[in-house]
Enzyme design. Structure first.
Site, PDB file in Angstrom:
ATOM      1  N   MET A   1       0.802  -1.225   0.000  1.00  0.00           N
ATOM      2  CA  MET A   1       0.000   0.000   0.000  1.00  0.00           C
ATOM      3  C   MET A   1       0.841   1.285   0.000  1.00  0.00           C
ATOM      4  SD  MET A   1      -2.948  -0.054   2.836  1.00  0.00           S
ATOM      5  CE  MET A   1      -1.587  -0.789   3.725  1.00  0.00           C
ATOM      6  N   PRO A   2       2.141   1.175  -0.189  1.00  0.00           N
ATOM      7  CA  PRO A   2       2.926   2.414  -0.178  1.00  0.00           C
ATOM      8  C   PRO A   2       2.521   3.341  -1.315  1.00  0.00           C
ATOM      9  CG  PRO A   2       4.332   0.459  -0.127  1.00  0.00           C
ATOM     10  CD  PRO A   2       2.952   0.002  -0.377  1.00  0.00           C
ATOM     11  N   TYR A   3       2.785   4.605  -1.093  1.00  0.00           N
ATOM     12  CA  TYR A   3       2.591   5.607  -2.156  1.00  0.00           C
ATOM     13  C   TYR A   3       3.929   6.295  -2.352  1.00  0.00           C
ATOM     14  CZ  TYR A   3       1.500   9.976  -4.418  1.00  0.00           C
ATOM     15  OH  TYR A   3       1.520  11.049  -5.285  1.00  0.00           O
TER      16      TYR A   3
ATOM     17  N   VAL B   1       1.463   2.209  -5.126  1.00  0.00           N
ATOM     18  CA  VAL B   1       1.165   3.250  -6.120  1.00  0.00           C
ATOM     19  C   VAL B   1       2.409   4.111  -6.312  1.00  0.00           C
ATOM     20  CG1 VAL B   1      -0.233   5.309  -6.606  1.00  0.00           C
ATOM     21  CG2 VAL B   1      -1.294   3.312  -5.502  1.00  0.00           C
TER      22      VAL B   1
ATOM     23  N   LYS C   1       5.646   7.282   1.047  1.00  0.00           N
ATOM     24  CA  LYS C   1       4.730   7.242   2.187  1.00  0.00           C
ATOM     25  C   LYS C   1       4.401   5.777   2.488  1.00  0.00           C
ATOM     26  CE  LYS C   1       2.316  11.684   1.443  1.00  0.00           C
ATOM     27  NZ  LYS C   1       2.962  12.537   2.459  1.00  0.00           N
TER      28      LYS C   1
END
Lengths: 67, 67, 67, 67, 67, 67
Positions: B1-3, B41, C7
């Site tokens: 789920m990192p961005y 993402v 992030k």
């Protein structure tokens, strides 16, 4: 080493004005926090007025109302 | 789920190179932190050289000086 | 001069792992786009699981359901 | 005074749809956190599909595979 | 209505210094682009030195080497 | 696959309220742009009032003046 991101609406800022913003922010960070200009990164994002909202409204509409 | 957001100056990065960056960062996050690629993402922003400043100067000017 | 922002949820990434991410992304940008590591800035934001949502749900709740 | 940044792929969102997103997010922040719409800023970034990656792949490629 | 995000390492910036940055950036945008201070938003992010990398290295390590 | 970043001042938003924001934004993007909730990422950043400026002033000071 600071990173500064300035987001403004795309409404005709000239290259010279953007240069002034970059120089001004870099000087400010050096003066206030003694940050090294050589590694101070400034990125300006210009955003279409359809894509910028304030008070729940697109800037495009606000400009039509003279705001 | 990192961005992950990668900001680079707009100086000709090809679709293939951007694909390599996306694949490389996703692989790195999986290898180092065991992050799930399926929800990793990556967004690449390409910024005009007038809009990118370093050392208080627009990259446009630095490029003219061969920097 | 690239700027990379990663992030991730705040779930125990160690200083060493964060060092690996920084080194890995910097190496990737040098290899793929020949970017100068000396001015490549990488910032990692670790976000509380209450503050990260996916599929409309906070990660805190998803973790309780083993997701 | 909230600042909301919505990043989506550049795949034909109309001005009206972007207006709906801006109005909807502003209303949500007012309803849930009693934030003042007059100073709620919403910025929508539309990103080329070559520049957006998920599962290590550019969206351009995923679209060709009907994903 | 500009939005400015200043990211610096978390190394002791005082409340007064952060106030100076906010006032200085707002004044700069008013002077250069005639932007309305009343809706100019400035957000300062202070990042742990383990989470900030330059030249492929965490600032924590660079500080130990006097950099 | 949208990515939404909501920045608010750190003034007591509860876990439930943040959950409402995440659910609300995800639902809005599904309704308006038919985006898939399963890959919609929402990140909420809560910023200290010393670190948030509007009208050239830190929110900390504005709150003392009842603003």
């Amino acid at each position: 080493m600071p990173y500064v991101n300035i987001k403004i609406t795309k409404e005709g800022a000239t290259a010279e004005q953007k240069g002034e913003l970059i120089a001004g922010v870099t000087e400010l960070l050096e003066r206030v926090l003694n940050k090294n200009p050589a590694t101070t990164v400034v990125v300006i994002d210009e955003v279409e007025t359809d894509n910028w909202g304030i008070a729940g409204e697109q800037v495009t509409h606000r400009r039509k109302k003279g705001m």
